[in-house]
Design an enzyme around this catalytic site. Sequence first.
Site, PDB file in Angstrom:
ATOM      1  N   HIS A 145      32.867  38.209  43.869  1.00  0.00           N
ATOM      2  CA  HIS A 145      33.386  38.034  42.509  1.00  0.00           C
ATOM      3  C   HIS A 145      32.310  37.616  41.510  1.00  0.00           C
ATOM      4  O   HIS A 145      32.530  37.670  40.307  1.00  0.00           O
ATOM      5  CB  HIS A 145      34.560  37.049  42.496  1.00  0.00           C
ATOM      6  CG  HIS A 145      34.185  35.620  42.684  1.00  0.00           C
ATOM      7  ND1 HIS A 145      34.253  34.993  43.901  1.00  0.00           N
ATOM      8  CD2 HIS A 145      33.766  34.677  41.812  1.00  0.00           C
ATOM      9  CE1 HIS A 145      33.892  33.729  43.770  1.00  0.00           C
ATOM     10  NE2 HIS A 145      33.589  33.509  42.506  1.00  0.00           N
ATOM     11  N   ASP A 205      35.267  38.693  49.992  1.00  0.00           N
ATOM     12  CA  ASP A 205      34.541  38.107  48.858  1.00  0.00           C
ATOM     13  C   ASP A 205      33.084  37.802  49.199  1.00  0.00           C
ATOM     14  O   ASP A 205      32.518  36.819  48.731  1.00  0.00           O
ATOM     15  CB  ASP A 205      35.234  36.849  48.336  1.00  0.00           C
ATOM     16  CG  ASP A 205      34.820  36.520  46.895  1.00  0.00           C
ATOM     17  OD1 ASP A 205      34.222  37.393  46.236  1.00  0.00           O
ATOM     18  OD2 ASP A 205      35.073  35.392  46.439  1.00  0.00           O
ATOM     19  N   GLY A 229      30.010  27.779  38.565  1.00  0.00           N
ATOM     20  CA  GLY A 229      28.588  28.083  38.718  1.00  0.00           C
ATOM     21  C   GLY A 229      28.093  27.873  40.136  1.00  0.00           C
ATOM     22  O   GLY A 229      27.063  28.405  40.532  1.00  0.00           O
ATOM     23  N   ASN A 230      28.816  27.076  40.950  1.00  0.00           N
ATOM     24  CA  ASN A 230      28.464  26.893  42.360  1.00  0.00           C
ATOM     25  C   ASN A 230      28.821  28.111  43.206  1.00  0.00           C
ATOM     26  O   ASN A 230      28.345  28.252  44.335  1.00  0.00           O
ATOM     27  CB  ASN A 230      29.203  25.695  42.965  1.00  0.00           C
ATOM     28  CG  ASN A 230      28.510  24.379  42.696  1.00  0.00           C
ATOM     29  OD1 ASN A 230      28.953  23.602  41.869  1.00  0.00           O
ATOM     30  ND2 ASN A 230      27.420  24.126  43.385  1.00  0.00           N
ATOM     31  N   SER A 231      29.661  28.971  42.692  1.00  0.00           N
ATOM     32  CA  SER A 231      30.173  30.085  43.477  1.00  0.00           C
ATOM     33  C   SER A 231      29.041  30.940  44.024  1.00  0.00           C
ATOM     34  O   SER A 231      28.185  31.419  43.283  1.00  0.00           O
ATOM     35  CB  SER A 231      31.081  30.946  42.598  1.00  0.00           C
ATOM     36  OG  SER A 231      31.847  31.811  43.371  1.00  0.00           O
ATOM     37  N   LEU A 290      44.964  47.318  64.112  1.00  0.00           N
ATOM     38  CA  LEU A 290      45.990  47.349  65.149  1.00  0.00           C
ATOM     39  C   LEU A 290      47.256  48.058  64.695  1.00  0.00           C
ATOM     40  O   LEU A 290      47.898  48.747  65.469  1.00  0.00           O
ATOM     41  CB  LEU A 290      46.352  45.922  65.575  1.00  0.00           C
ATOM     42  CG  LEU A 290      45.537  45.284  66.699  1.00  0.00           C
ATOM     43  CD1 LEU A 290      46.043  43.868  66.968  1.00  0.00           C
ATOM     44  CD2 LEU A 290      45.619  46.120  67.964  1.00  0.00           C
ATOM     45  N   GLY A 291      47.639  47.842  63.425  1.00  0.00           N
ATOM     46  CA  GLY A 291      48.856  48.467  62.908  1.00  0.00           C
ATOM     47  C   GLY A 291      50.093  47.628  63.101  1.00  0.00           C
ATOM     48  O   GLY A 291      51.159  48.152  63.463  1.00  0.00           O
TER      49      GLY A 291
END
Length: 491
Positions: free
Chosen positions: A134, A164, A236-238, A293-294
């Site tokens: 992101h 992510d 901002g740490n992301s 697997l479904g």
Amino acid sequence: MKIKLMMLHVTLFCFSVMPAYALEDNGIKDLRQTGKAFASVAREVSPSVVFIQVESKVSDSARTRFRLPFGDSWPFGDEFFKRFFGEPFPGIPRTPPSDKPQSEHRIIGQGSGFVFEVKDGLLSDKTYILTNNHVVENADTIRVQFQNGSEYNAKITGRDPQSDVAVIEIKASSMPAAKLGDSSKLEVGEWVVAIGNPFGLSHTLTVGVVSAKGRTSIGINDYEDFIQTDAAINPGNSGGPLVNLDAEVVGINTAIFSRSGGYMGVGFAIPINLAREIADQLIDKGEVTRGYLGIVIQPLTADLAKSFGVEQVKGILVSQVSDDSPADMAGLRQGDIIIAYRGEPVTNVGSFRNRVSLTQPGSTEELTILREGKQMTLTVTIGKLTREKLAAQTSSQSAEKLGLTVQTLTPQLAEQFGVKMGEGVVVTEVRPGSIAAMAGIEPGTVIMQVDREPVKNAAEFKRAVEKSSDDKSILLLLRRGNAQQYVVLSW
């Protein structure tokens, strides 16, 4: 005699005081050692951490006063999980002002990342940087800055929105790479350090402990197994590293729980073991190939275990099996309880999904199940997950504002709860302390209507909740046993 008694008194006093001084001295020494340990981690890891600045172009039709870097609204609502960009915080650049009409304008966002693998050689002078998807997903340009002030233009190597995780690369060699640890060995209560760029303040270090492990069903990513920490992380740490006291990266700081947009003591990081497997595939192939697997699965609650004749609540419940899927061909059935995969116990839905997704398609694996109280072992050939298959098997939805997760009713669940197929959705999880929990909603409750409109499946429920977001309240018609009642939830 008096003199002797006085001397004895002074001697005893001195001995009684000395341990206190000794204890105080030892306590200070211990604190100094702890502080030096954190300083040592900072010295070793900070050169590998980068400040990421991204720029994207957005049309004027989507323009608002204060912009998120790549969207108009919080992905999880204003008062719950927030990505690390949103409020007009000091130090976070925003849309440059302009008096001229324009069809496009620039959005600038910030995040963090860290060097995790360096490939040297005449034909390979790339440095790879691990961050969150992101942070960079809609970026037109990416610029990274190291602690020593050196700056580089970066490009995306690969992105995986489901987890992510993203990898970007710069044309540079011999850049310091952070050591990667083993997140499976991380223990609750262990010291951890978060390093990143909160509010644009480069290379900030904060300290905390591991609050919990294996957080799933939070609703942030499709594949979740979060480390929870109280180390202060902010916008901002992301994408920055979560590090242990051995200066090894054990996670990628990804999201926070906040009512204010800032630190409130609850942060989440992607375990580095999961991120590393994703990153390796992104570097090698530019995409992630996942096992399939479904089946649709749900947590095995005490009530469900009792209804299926299981004494101990362990494993997960299969609520649906897709036709002609690997699970179907292996003989897995609706109502089976999966208790082990590849010989290892299955404890929750999230970790099981992660383990299957990271299994190489085409490989043959063993599933241990309980069927009508009898233990069986099935052999399944793992398929390849496609977007179409992912959408088809997702029949549960998380409503973060309410603090609950619902499941589309299967024929067996409808019969169990005394309702008809299409007459609502069943609550499978309720987060402790949420507004749903405070209203007395429990797993097994059937939600029949949202704002007086019937809901037939989990997707309709999600759309109805999103439609009510602006009103800050929602009216639900609940069914518990044979009784129905209306409940209003407000936030």
